[in-house]
Scaffold this motif. Structure first.
Motif, PDB file in Angstrom:
ATOM      1  N   SER A 100       0.830  -1.209   0.000  1.00  0.00           N
ATOM      2  CA  SER A 100       0.000   0.000   0.000  1.00  0.00           C
ATOM      3  C   SER A 100       0.862   1.257   0.000  1.00  0.00           C
ATOM      4  O   SER A 100       0.565   2.228  -0.700  1.00  0.00           O
ATOM      5  N   GLU A 101       1.941   1.225   0.776  1.00  0.00           N
ATOM      6  CA  GLU A 101       2.840   2.384   0.836  1.00  0.00           C
ATOM      7  C   GLU A 101       3.544   2.590  -0.507  1.00  0.00           C
ATOM      8  O   GLU A 101       3.678   3.724  -0.975  1.00  0.00           O
ATOM      9  N   LEU A 102       3.970   1.512  -1.146  1.00  0.00           N
ATOM     10  CA  LEU A 102       4.604   1.615  -2.464  1.00  0.00           C
ATOM     11  C   LEU A 102       3.631   2.163  -3.500  1.00  0.00           C
ATOM     12  O   LEU A 102       3.997   2.998  -4.338  1.00  0.00           O
ATOM     13  N   LEU A 150       3.226   5.881  -2.896  1.00  0.00           N
ATOM     14  CA  LEU A 150       4.388   6.637  -3.389  1.00  0.00           C
ATOM     15  C   LEU A 150       4.410   6.701  -4.907  1.00  0.00           C
ATOM     16  O   LEU A 150       4.736   7.752  -5.487  1.00  0.00           O
ATOM     17  N   ALA A 151       4.037   5.617  -5.567  1.00  0.00           N
ATOM     18  CA  ALA A 151       3.981   5.596  -7.044  1.00  0.00           C
ATOM     19  C   ALA A 151       2.937   6.585  -7.551  1.00  0.00           C
ATOM     20  O   ALA A 151       3.163   7.304  -8.532  1.00  0.00           O
ATOM     21  N   ALA A 152       1.791   6.665  -6.867  1.00  0.00           N
ATOM     22  CA  ALA A 152       0.749   7.597  -7.257  1.00  0.00           C
ATOM     23  C   ALA A 152       1.210   9.038  -7.077  1.00  0.00           C
ATOM     24  O   ALA A 152       0.890   9.904  -7.898  1.00  0.00           O
TER      25      ALA A 152
END
Length: 187
Positions: free
Chosen positions: A176-178, A181-183
């Motif tokens: 979820s954190e990745l 960050l990608a968004a």
């Protein structure tokens, strides 16, 4: 016990209300120096998870035993009273040790072993059977949060109950954190 006044008779009384419990005894044990735990000895058909949830509905967290030991009958003395000294020391679940398979499981098993004072922790070992409680869940969540750079709560540790389940929670939080960050990078 860990700063709380514990009345084993109070826990026994609530356990006795469960329809699948024929007899119950509860006591504070210190089988390892400095590691006191509340242990419930139960005669009946109810399983540990059922009893844990049953008690949690009526009692504060610190009064829910860390370990449940199923017995065929409670030991009694010559005069017919419960022989508390004859109650066996609790053992970890005898489901067989399952070694961690992933890096996340290995790291979490190491944290659990350190915090719970266990020689080794398998992926299916019960947090509560190993002596886990709300205070230890706080230490585990803090160490795991720092290691994996996620926000893991003590409630996550208590709900997971095994290293395998907690590893899934941690991996979901990391993913979820990745994704977050990608968004952010895309915008």
């Amino acid at each position: 016990l860990r700063g709380f006044r514990v009345e084993p008779g109070e826990v026994e009384a609530v356990l006795a209300k469960h329809p699948d419990v024929a007899q119950a005894a509860v006591l504070v044990r210190e089988d390892q120096p400095g590691a006191k735990q509340l242990v419930a000895y139960v005669v009946g058909a109810a399983g540990e998870n059922v009893l844990r949830e049953f008690l949690a509905r009526s009692l504060p967290d610190y009064l829910v035993p860390s370990v449940f030991v199923a017995l065929d009958r409670l030991p009694v003395s010559a005069n017919g009273k419960l022989d508390r000294r004859a109650l066996p020391a609790p053992r970890a679940a005898e489901t067989g040790h399952v070694e961690p398979r992933t890096e996340t499981e290995r790291a979490l098993a190491g944290i659990w072993a350190e915090v719970l004072g266990a020689d080794r922790v398998g992926t299916q070992d019960s947090f509560f059977a190993l002596g886990g409680d709300s205070l230890r869940s706080l230490h585990i969540s803090a160490k795991a949060s720092a290691l994996f750079d996620v926000r893991l709560t003590p409630a996550d540790v208590l709900a997971a109950r095994t290293v395998a389940a907690l590893a899934e929670t941690v991996e979901d939080l990391v993913l979820s954190e990745l994704e977050r960050l990608a968004a952010e990078l895309e915008s």
